[in-house]
Design an enzyme around this catalytic site. Sequence first.
Site: not given
Length: 300
Positions: A179, A261
Amino acid sequence: MKIAVMGAGAVGCYYGGMLGHAGHDVTLIGRPQHVEAIQRDGLRLDAPGVDAPVRVTATTDASGVRGADLVLFCVKSTATESAGRELLPFLAPQAVVLTLQNGVDNADRLQAVLPDHQVIPTVVYVATEMVGPGHVKHHGRGELVIGPSPRSADVAAALRAAGVQIDVSDNVLGALWEKLLMNCVYNALSALSQTPYGRLIDGVEVRGAMRDVMEECLAVAAAAGVRVGPSMWNAVERIAVTMPTQLSSTAQDMARGRPSEIDHLNGHVVRKGAELGVPTPANRVLYALVKINEARMQNA
């Protein structure tokens, strides 16, 4: 099951909405504009087969986790420790916490804050968006991968019954790195161009740039002893097919002038590569460009 969602943005509202629609007692902990709308009208869940208000509890206060059997921890990776400390006084002893976050180290970081609770690392593949106050729209996919634990089977059963595809994996670290690779390939490019995945991948030299980023991620993972699946390029291309209209979370943050992020995505690969002696020039450039844009917007 009594369930709380800490960080009820697009991801948290989608999974909380699915569980609430299935009849669970769900409390969403989120931003005031969403909480006020949900308290007034319910959570509008706009997903395949569902487009209706879901009755859930909503609050801005971390005390909303009190008594929860399951906590979906959906805050930004930058807020893992601070949000964990907010939860700690209210968590029931039996509470299980799933980290539905980007990045590979959130579960370890949260476990250090919650040493007496069971924290299960979770990989999320879903395209969602808050299209208005208290209104979450599903754009594609929705599956979860969680790590093994004494409670994983029960948690997985509850989510499956709510219509969520979920697997329990003994290689969840590998799944987290897979991911992370997808995020590194798509997020910064989508953010810098403000382009959804389906159009992004067909841009001039974009596939070549994506391959460069992917190969660096794979090299860093291999040096770290992490086992990832085969045919990762096929998986990269599949994202553009299964989530064609999705803007990355980094793109959404950048458009709203919020910190992203990126430190926990391409930035993590750059730091880990430096630690292991693996060059990461493509990831470094994307990381630097996103950070420059964040600084520009904050100083505007």
